[in-house]
Structures are given as structure tokens and as C-alpha cells.
Scaffold this motif. Structure first.
Motif, PDB file in Angstrom:
ATOM      1  N   VAL A 138     -46.798  72.004  29.948  1.00  0.00           N
ATOM      2  CA  VAL A 138     -46.700  73.348  29.386  1.00  0.00           C
ATOM      3  C   VAL A 138     -48.077  73.978  29.231  1.00  0.00           C
ATOM      4  CG1 VAL A 138     -46.112  74.625  27.296  1.00  0.00           C
ATOM      5  CG2 VAL A 138     -44.492  72.978  28.233  1.00  0.00           C
ATOM      6  N   VAL A 139     -49.030  73.218  28.698  1.00  0.00           N
ATOM      7  CA  VAL A 139     -50.373  73.774  28.487  1.00  0.00           C
ATOM      8  C   VAL A 139     -51.065  74.054  29.823  1.00  0.00           C
ATOM      9  CG1 VAL A 139     -52.671  73.266  27.585  1.00  0.00           C
ATOM     10  CG2 VAL A 139     -50.644  72.741  26.216  1.00  0.00           C
ATOM     11  N   ALA A 140     -50.885  73.170  30.804  1.00  0.00           N
ATOM     12  CA  ALA A 140     -51.475  73.409  32.128  1.00  0.00           C
ATOM     13  C   ALA A 140     -50.894  74.665  32.770  1.00  0.00           C
ATOM     14  CB  ALA A 140     -51.241  72.195  33.026  1.00  0.00           C
ATOM     15  N   ALA A 141     -49.591  74.886  32.570  1.00  0.00           N
ATOM     16  CA  ALA A 141     -48.947  76.058  33.157  1.00  0.00           C
ATOM     17  C   ALA A 141     -49.428  77.358  32.531  1.00  0.00           C
ATOM     18  CB  ALA A 141     -47.431  75.946  33.005  1.00  0.00           C
ATOM     19  N   THR A 142     -49.836  77.288  31.266  1.00  0.00           N
ATOM     20  CA  THR A 142     -50.303  78.501  30.588  1.00  0.00           C
ATOM     21  C   THR A 142     -51.822  78.660  30.658  1.00  0.00           C
ATOM     22  OG1 THR A 142     -50.359  77.279  28.485  1.00  0.00           O
ATOM     23  CG2 THR A 142     -48.355  78.515  28.991  1.00  0.00           C
ATOM     24  N   GLY A 143     -52.490  77.728  31.331  1.00  0.00           N
ATOM     25  CA  GLY A 143     -53.932  77.833  31.455  1.00  0.00           C
ATOM     26  C   GLY A 143     -54.688  77.420  30.216  1.00  0.00           C
TER      27      GLY A 143
END
Length: 437
Positions: A138-143
Motif C-alpha cells: 500500500v505504501v509503495a503504491a502511494t509513493g
């Protein structure tokens, strides 16, 4: 048994919908809402029904378990994406996945062993791993920034809390577990200080090792062990090593005191139930107030109160628990107990009974906690702060005896008495903190 694994696998697959939250945004709840509607009103038979159906679902011809799971996930997804709501999406995703995959881990292990310790371990390990993966995705997807220690801590706390809550509930109550874990994880995301990898490894290693030792020695049941590991982990991360030493001293000495001359105490009718192994209720009754104090210490920036107040309250609660435990376990070995309210002789094991030997042991236990707190905790002036902690422990121990004599048995149980006594000890210490600020 295979059907239970397939069902758990099905729930785990459904939980993966939470990973779509970064792309769906405000519509993050939609996939779970659709699943809930299909489970409740559409799917009544066929392969999908047989995959997800629990015994009660077949009777009702409705996938109540899946509907409840999906509805809880939908509610959290909606809550995590509402404007002006600060619940991180990673917390929402972690809560959903760690519960589902933790269940899958437990059901898989059930095929090879009936050992309760193995079941709990599988839930926590697999659930924690799933919680970490959920946060990373999730955090990787949101940058956002990947924070391995923080992610592991939140996942481990969530999995331990879920394992603990599930021991008091039924499988059908998993939606309650999911929501509770999400709210707890959200709280700890907000108040947990930054951690290093080394610090987290130390915290996890020490708490897990000591938890296993308590279980192996028979001083804690599996739920009691899980509770102790959770509280220990939170204490060492939110408070520090000194706080943890104070808490673990109580767990170790209190547990060994319960086992001390156990057969003799059993013959006298004053032994700890469950062969001296403390369960989750007992651990929480003696430690819940201390946990609230360490959480308050971590949240001092929000509460606008001096940290020393929470530090002495924590130590006062543990001092009370230590004093009361030693007074009961040592005092129960001696004859001529007297009721604390009237000093009349009573039978051993009578609620509210005290002995001179037990009182001296309790004072010694409070003094030990006072010394440990003075050395390793921020209690202000070490001498004065330590004295406040000792006095608070004696006050709490006395309150425990008074409540036992006046209320226990008829109106409240032993665990409630312990909780109220530790609260009295914490409040007495907090009141005394004016002397050390």
C-alpha cells in the motif's frame, strides 16, 4: 479439516481486495461491499457457497461469516478513505490481511498438531508477515516511505492483539477482531516513536524468548503468554528498557511465586488455579493499568501532562501487582490468617485474609519494584520517586485486601479486585508524583 483450510484460504483471497485501496481511493470499500451483498443475498448454493460456508451458514442458507467479514472490511475501507480521517490506509490493509492470513496459518498447522501453542504461533507469525506485506504494498503504491521497523512493529502488535482477542470470542466474531485490531494499530501508529532495526529486533527477541520461557515453565497458559508478549513488546517500545525490566520482574517473580510450594498451597486450598499457569484474564487484570500508563506516556504530546506522572503511575501499578501477588502466594503458606477489616482469625484462602509473613513479602516486592523504577525509569528524583512507588504498592496491596474482604465473591471476582487494586496503586503514585516533578 481440509475444508477448513480451503475456507480459510478463500477468506485470505478475499482479503487481498484491501490492497486495491490506493488505486480505488474513495471507492476502496466497494469491492468488499459487493462481496458482502453477494454473500448475504445471492450465493445460496454451489461451489462458492460450499467453499465459504461455516456450519451455521448451511443451516441458514446464507454466507453469514463471509458477509460479516466483508462488511467489516468495507466499513474500515470507507473509514480509511473519508475526508478528514487520519487512519492510514496501510493500517486498514494490514488489519484485514493479518486476520485472514493468520487464520489460514492456524488452520494449516491444525492438520499436523493439536498443540495450542503451535496454533497461536502460526497465527502470529503468518498474520504478522501478511500485515507487513500489506503495508509495504500500500505504501509503495502511494509513493510513501517504507519503514521496515515500524511496519513490523504494527503488524506484530496487530497479530498478537488479534490472537488474544480471538481467545475470548468465536470464529463468527472475526469482524469484531478486525475492527479492534485496526483501531489499536491506528493508535500505535500515531504515538509510537521512531525505531531502529536493531531496537525492534531486540524488543521482539527478548519478549518472545521470555514469553516462551514462561509457557515452558508452566507459569503462563498460551493466552497468558500471548498477553504477556504483547504487553512486554508495547512496554519496551513505548516506554523503554527500564520500563520493561520493571514489568518483566513482576511477571518472572510473580510466576515463580505461584509455583513455589505449589502442592502445599493446593492442599491448603490457596493455590493459583490452572496449576499455577496464569491466563490472559489474570495477566490483563494485573497489567492493564500499567499498559494504559505506558500508552499515556507515549502520548504525552497529545495529553499535555508531564511524562513523570505516567512513569510513576506505571511503576505504582506494577508495584501493587507485585506486592499483592507475593502477599497472597507467600502468605497462603502460613497459618493464622486474619481478616483485614476486623483482624479476626479466618480460614486460609478467605477473601481479604492477611498474614504477617504475607504482608512483609508484599512490602519486599513493592520495594524491589521501587528500586528498579528508581534506577531505570524517569520517575524524577530517584530516592523520592522510588519511595513513592513503594508506598503506592503498599496502598494498592491494602486496597486489594479491603476489596477482597468487603466485595469479593458476592459482587465482584478476583480479577476485578486485582484490576481495581492496581488502579488504586497507580492513582496513589500519580498523586505522589507532585513530590518528584
Amino acid at each position: 479439516m481440509q475444508s477448513r483450510i480451503r475456507r480459510a484460504g478463500g477468506f485470505a483471497a478475499v482479503s487481498l481486495l484491501a490492497l486495491a485501496a490506493p488505486w480505488l481511493g474513495a471507492a476502496a470499500a466497494a469491492p468488499f461491499a459487493i462481496v458482502a451483498a453477494l454473500a448475504a443475498f445471492v450465493v445460496r448454493e454451489g461451489p462458492v457457497f460450499e467453499l465459504f460456508a461455516r456450519p451455521g451458514d448451511r443451516r441458514d442458507r446464507r454466507l453469514n461469516g463471509l458477509a460479516g467479514f466483508a462488511l467489516a472490511a468495507a466499513g474500515l475501507g470507507l473509514f480509511a478513505t473519508l475526508p478528514r480521517v487520519t487512519m492510514p490506509i496501510r493500517v486498514y490493509a494490514a488489519a484485514v490481511l493479518l486476520l485472514a492470513f493468520g487464520n489460514l496459518g492456524t488452520q494449516t498447522v491444525r492438520t499436523v498438531t493439536d498443540d495450542e501453542f503451535a496454533h497461536a504461533t502460526a497465527f502470529v507469525v503468518v498474520g504478522s508477515a501478511a500485515g507487513v506485506v500489506a503495508q509495504v504494498v500500500v505504501v509503495a503504491a502511494t509513493g510513501g516511505t517504507i519503514d521496515p521497523p515500524g511496519f513490523v512493529f504494527i503488524a506484530a502488535v496487530g497479530a498478537l492483539a488479534a490472537a488474544l482477542i480471538r481467545t475470548a470470542l468465536f470464529e463468527r466474531d472475526d469482524p469484531i477482531v478486525m475492527v479492534a485490531v485496526a483501531l489499536l494499530a491506528w493508535l500505535f501508529v500515531e504515538i509510537t516513536p521512531a525505531m531502529t532495526v536493531q531496537g525492534l529486533v531486540l524488543a521482539l527477541g527478548v519478549t518472545i524468548a521470555l514469553g516462551y520461557v514462561s509457557y515452558a515453565l508452566g507459569t503462563a497458559s498460551v493466552p497468558g503468554m500471548v498477553t504477556g508478549v504483547l504487553l512486554g513488546l508495547l512496554t519496551i517500545v513505548l516506554g523503554g528498557v527500564g520500563w520493561f525490566v520493571v514489568l518483566i520482574a513482576f511477571y518472572a517473580i510473580g510466576g515463580l511465586a505461584s509455583k513455589f510450594r505449589f502442592d502445599e498451597k493446593a492442599t491448603r486450598g490457596v493455590a493459583q488455579e490452572n496449576d499455577g499457569a496464569r491466563g490472559s484474564g489474570n495477566v490483563l487484570a494485573n497489567s492493564a493499568v500499567a499498559l494504559a500508563a505506558v500508552v499515556g506516556y507515549a502520548a504525552t504530546g497529545y495529553l499535555q501532562l508531564p511524562g513523570v506522572v505516567f512513569a510513576v503511575a506505571f511503576a505504582g501499578a506494577v508495584s501493587t501487582a507485585m506486592a499483592d501477588t507475593l502477599a497472597s502466594e507467600i502468605g497462603g503458606l502460613y497459618d493464622d490468617p486474619r481478616l483485614v477489616t476486623t483482624l479476626e482469625p479466618v480460614e486460609p484462602g478467605t477473601d481479604g485474609a492477611v498474614t504477617l509473613q504475607g504482608e512483609l513479602a508484599g512490602i519486599a516486592g513493592a520495594a524491589l519494584v521501587g528500586v528498579l523504577a528508581a534506577v531505570g525509569m524517569p520517575v524524577g528524583d530517584p530516592v523520592t520517586g522510588g519511595a513513592v512507588v513503594v508506598a503506592a504498592g503498599v496502598v494498592g496491596m491494602t486496597v486489594d485486601s479491603l476489596l477482597g474482604a468487603l466485595l469479593e465473591g458476592g459482587r465482584i471476582g478476583n480479577q476485578t479486585v486485582n484490576l481495581l487494586a492496581t488502579l488504586a496503586g497507580a492513582l496513589a503514585a500519580a498523586a505522589g508524583s507532585v513530590l518528584v516533578v
